[in-house]
Write a protein that holds these residues in place. Structure first.
Motif, PDB file in Angstrom:
ATOM      1  N   THR A   1       0.980   5.205   0.464  1.00 31.91           N
ATOM      2  CA  THR A   1       0.267   6.347   0.881  1.00 31.91           C
ATOM      3  C   THR A   1       0.499   7.741   0.221  1.00 31.91           C
ATOM      4  O   THR A   1       1.650   8.302   0.208  1.00 31.91           O
ATOM      5  N   GLU A   2      -0.353   8.251  -0.700  1.00 29.71           N
ATOM      6  CA  GLU A   2       0.099   9.546  -1.538  1.00 29.71           C
ATOM      7  C   GLU A   2      -0.057  10.657  -0.372  1.00 29.71           C
ATOM      8  O   GLU A   2      -0.697  10.649   0.514  1.00 29.71           O
TER       9      GLU A   2
ATOM     10  N   ARG B   1       0.878  -1.357   0.046  1.00 25.59           N
ATOM     11  CA  ARG B   1       0.131   0.001  -0.145  1.00 25.59           C
ATOM     12  C   ARG B   1       0.798   1.338  -0.030  1.00 25.59           C
ATOM     13  O   ARG B   1       1.910   1.298   0.880  1.00 25.59           O
TER      14      ARG B   1
ATOM     15  N   VAL C   1      -5.182   5.990   0.198  1.00 27.64           N
ATOM     16  CA  VAL C   1      -4.041   4.844  -0.110  1.00 27.64           C
ATOM     17  C   VAL C   1      -4.334   4.187  -1.397  1.00 27.64           C
ATOM     18  O   VAL C   1      -5.550   3.677  -1.571  1.00 27.64           O
TER      19      VAL C   1
END
Length: 835
Positions: free
Chosen positions: A420-421, A418, A426
């Motif tokens: 996280t921007e 995953r 996500v």
């Protein structure tokens, strides 16, 4: 459980089954182990299901619960009576009872729900993926934590010392000597008259003396290994001493091809063995027409060729790794199996023997393909391919594939993650995939090129190697050179594409220079001539020859004399074909190759990209003369018979896998028997297969009338107790974990632990000072106090006061640090201080 064993950060299989799976299918969510106060008391195991199942269809008996595992003790039996926790006609929990009086150890056990006694699969109402669970009966026992990894500095290469030879005798010296003598013998002789007949004769004699001096020097110099200067002389002297110098080896690598199935060739295009692969160049496309090959061959310093046919299938370009609905999964280091999505549809399926590339395609921390780590690539050779199904995806076909332990994954491969921007939700990433259009390639260009490339006759004729000079008249020794090649002759080991072995991709790229031969063949009007390492085993009519190295480094051919191999007849015409390219120049880095040469009519078959995902390895230069001069006499002095007990021990140490050996002669009443006690590398046991191999090895050393028996070493288990004080700013539990990691045999960071079996040979003592020094070197240790320092299971005899534990000549100290086997060495660490 079926398929690969992943280590996932977010396991969602159970949640997915509970949310969207069939209503009449459930699985194991988790288990709870309730141990009794003592071993004599029964143990209760509560098996909690993902979702309830209806009764009475879901009622199970004790014979439908399979309990396996155990290292020191076998898996205990299960009571036939199973209690269910119903709720409204449904069951959500099973209670399994393990009767008392059955000891268990610290290893991992597995509880599985099966269809019945002796069955491997679960009942129809239990999901195959969630039909088993791993657990431990000693889950409440203390542990030290995980080990960390680290690197090691590589030694720097030391350049060789320069070689100088000051010996010389030349024409000028002989001329000066004779002119000086003439001045003494002939009064009035003028040496400064260039047209004087005497001066001309003197200069001619000096020229002939220079030639004769060189010949005498050459004969005297080449007659001894220590003074020989030509490669052929050095090699022949070494062979007389039963030592075969390494003459170099060609590198090998794997080629990955991306194929578009909607091309004119269609699915299943056959990429022929011997297809040239060129280094990457911006001006070229992936598939290069054969008409351009001669020009590219002249400009390219390195060419590789595929070693076997390869059928190309579009679905093999990108094969997804199936994680069974889980996310944030990692295929851990050491894995030998994985589950793949089968997109073949029956066309070009994976089969045992196929090469498979596992690669990171997206960087887990950035989410960009260009940031993918090229070091996270690994090629395996499949040994087993099994179709499987997933009840959550019944329309998709899957494959469980496995490979040999020699190809075990050397790193953790992140399959999904995953990201996280900075702004936004996500994002889930698929970080790895498999690729199946992979073939083995080897350094070297075949000349003349393969006929299927369809080169014009004029272009092909310019790439034909030849022999020079031509065959001489009778009575003249013929030593022709090979001319017209693009480099040195390729030297390779035999490779048979249809051979089911070797079982691993690692073995395919392991190149042994001692087994490599020049890749050259001669053709006369009758048949082919074969290259050999020597002609000692060649009959008088055998068309064999040997390749030697000339004074200028070019290959020179040596034929037989009519007794050992056939001698060419005067005027014989030979055709020459071979592969050219060898040595460390072929050890290219990853992604250095990028162009495949195909026949002109097949240049548009749909090959979009070609690369070598892994570096080429195995390319070796010829063994230098100085090394041969040192190694050959040592090989000759090697004793190949055993007379004394020390001889038998030395012979046993030569066997692969033997770390140390001690031999003891015994008289058995009829004949002399030599008992050979051995220690295997890594502390492995002496099993029947190893014992049989070692006995077969010792048979060639054994004297007549002597019998040989192989025994495992007598081990002395140790009992060590240490009190460690952690530094004030350190976490005491972490310091204790570091100390155990450094001392335990497994070690940490890739380094062997202090008590690794390879550190202790027969009679090797253990000094307390060395042990304490190893502990004090651990970061965070302020001090250490030894509490126990003796042999396990025996009273102390002052070892702690003397600071040493000594072993007898046939004993080996041992400390395995396995709580399931304390009698194989026990290590107790008490940590204080810190925080």
């Amino acid at each position: 459980m079926t398929g690969a064993r992943y280590r996932c950060g977010d396991e969602r299989r159970a949640a997915a089954l509970a949310a969207s799976g069939p209503s009449d299918v459930s699985g194991i969510d988790y288990v709870e182990v309730h141990r009794g106060p003592t071993v004599a008391d029964p143990t209760r195991i509560d098996v909690v299901l993902v979702k309830p199942l209806p009764l009475p269809e879901a009622a199970l008996g004790g014979d439908q619960f399979s309990l396996t595992g155990g290292v020191r003790f076998p898996a205990p039996r299960v009571d036939p009576a199973v209690t269910v926790a119903p709720g409204g006609g449904e069951v959500s929990r099973y209670t399994v009872t393990v009767p008392g009086g059955q000891p268990t150890d610290f290893s991992t056990y597995q509880l599985a729900i099966v269809a019945g006694p002796g069955a491997d699969g679960p009942p129809a109402f239990i999901d195959a993926r969630l039909s088993a669970v791993d657990f431990s009966f000693a889950v409440d026992c203390a542990g030290d934590g995980d080990c960390s990894t680290g690197g090691a500095d590589l030694p720097e290469d030391v350049p060789p010392e320069p070689r100088f030879d000051y010996r010389t005798r030349d024409w000028e010296g002989f001329r000066r000597l004779m002119l000086d003598r003439m001045s003494v013998l002939v009064p009035g002789f003028r040496e400064d008259d260039p047209v004087d007949l005497t001066t001309t004769i003197v200069e001619a004699l000096a020229y002939r003396a220079d030639q004769q001096s060189y010949t005498l020097d050459w004969v005297g110099t080449e007659a001894f290994l220590d003074t020989a200067r030509t490669r052929a002389s050095v090699t022949r002297h070494a062979r007389l001493l039963d030592y075969a110098p390494g003459e170099g080896a060609s590198a090998r690598t794997f080629i990955s091809v991306s194929f578009t199935p909607d091309s004119p060739a269609g699915e299943g295009y056959r990429l022929r063995a011997g297809s040239p692969v060129l280094p990457r160049a911006q001006a070229l496309v992936a598939a290069v027409a054969a008409a351009d090959y001669p020009g590219l061959l002249a400009a390219s310093p390195v060419v590789f060729e595929t070693l076997s046919d390869l059928r190309l299938w579009g679905w093999r370009d990108h094969i997804a790794l199936h994680t069974w609905g889980d996310e944030c999964c990692v295929l851990p280091a050491g894995s030998t199996a994985v589950t793949l999505e089968d997109g073949s549809g029956g066309a070009g399926p994976l089969v045992p023997g196929d090469l498979l590339l596992l690669a990171e395609t997206v960087a887990p921390d950035t989410g960009r393909a260009e940031d993918a780590d090229p070091g996270r690539r690994h090629v395996v050779r499949l040994t087993r391919v099994t179709p499987v199904t997933d009840v959550l995806q019944p329309a998709t076909a899957f494959l469980d594939v496995a490979w040999d332990t020699a190809d075990a994954l050397p790193f953790d491969l992140v399959v999904s993650a995953r990201l996280t921007e900075p702004a936004g939700p996500v994002r889930s990433l698929v970080c790895a995939e498999a690729r199946g259009n992979v073939v083995l390639a080897e350094h070297g260009a075949t000349l003349p090129p393969a006929g299927y490339l369809g080169l014009p006759p004029s272009a092909a004729a310019a790439l034909v190697p030849r022999l020079f000079p031509p065959a001489p008249p009778p009575g003249v020794v013929w030593r022709p050179q090979v001319t017209g090649g693009t480099g040195p002759l390729a030297r390779t080991a035999p490779h048979r594409p249809d051979d089911p072995g070797p079982p691993s991709a690692a073995a395919l790229t392991t190149v042994d220079p001692a087994r490599c031969l020049p890749q050259i063949t001669l053709h006369d009007p009758f048949t082919n001539w074969t290259v050999r390492r020597d002609l000692l085993a060649s009959g008088r009519f055998a068309r064999d020859f040997v390749v030697e190295t000339g004074s200028d480094g070019s290959p020179v051919l040596r034929f037989g004399d009519g007794t050992y191999a056939l001698a060419p007849a005067p005027g014989d015409a030979f055709g020459v074909s071979g592969r050219f390219g060898t040595g460390p120049t072929g050890n290219l880095g990853a992604d250095a190759l990028g162009h495949l040469v195909l026949p002109d009519g097949e240049a548009r078959v749909g090959i979009s990209s070609v690369t070598n995902p892994l570096p080429a390895v195995g390319g070796a230069a010829p063994e230098d003369d100085a090394t041969v001069r040192v190694a050959a006499p040592q090989a000759f002095r090697r004793q190949e018979r055993a007379v004394t007990a020390a001889d038998y021990a030395a012979a046993a140490r030569q066997f692969p896998g033997v770390a140390d050996a001690v031999a003891v002669p015994r008289w058995t009443g009829a004949w002399q028997t030599v008992l050979v006690h051995v220690v295997r590398r890594g502390g492995e046991g002496v099993d029947d297969a190893f014992r049989a191999g070692l006995l077969d090895h010792l048979e060639s050393f054994r004297l007549a009338g002597f019998d040989v028996a192989v025994r495992a070493a007598g081990t002395v288990p140790l009992d060590i107790g240490l009190s460690v004080c952690a530094a004030p700013d350190e976490l005491r539990s972490e310091v204790g974990r570091r100390v155990r990691a450094v001392l335990s045999p497994a070690g940490s960071g890739g380094a062997k632990g202090f008590f690794h079996p390879d550190r202790f040979a027969f009679g090797t003592p253990l000094y307390l000072s060395a042990l304490l020094a190893a502990v004090m070197a651990v970061p965070g240790v302020a001090s250490v106090t030894p509490q126990v320092f003796q042999r396990f299971g025996r009273p102390a005899h002052g070892e702690l006061d003397r600071g040493v534990i000594r072993a007898a000549a046939a004993e080996v100290l041992e400390l395995r640090d396995d709580p399931s086997f304390p009698e194989r060495g026990r290590l107790r660490i008490t940590t204080g201080g810190g925080r």
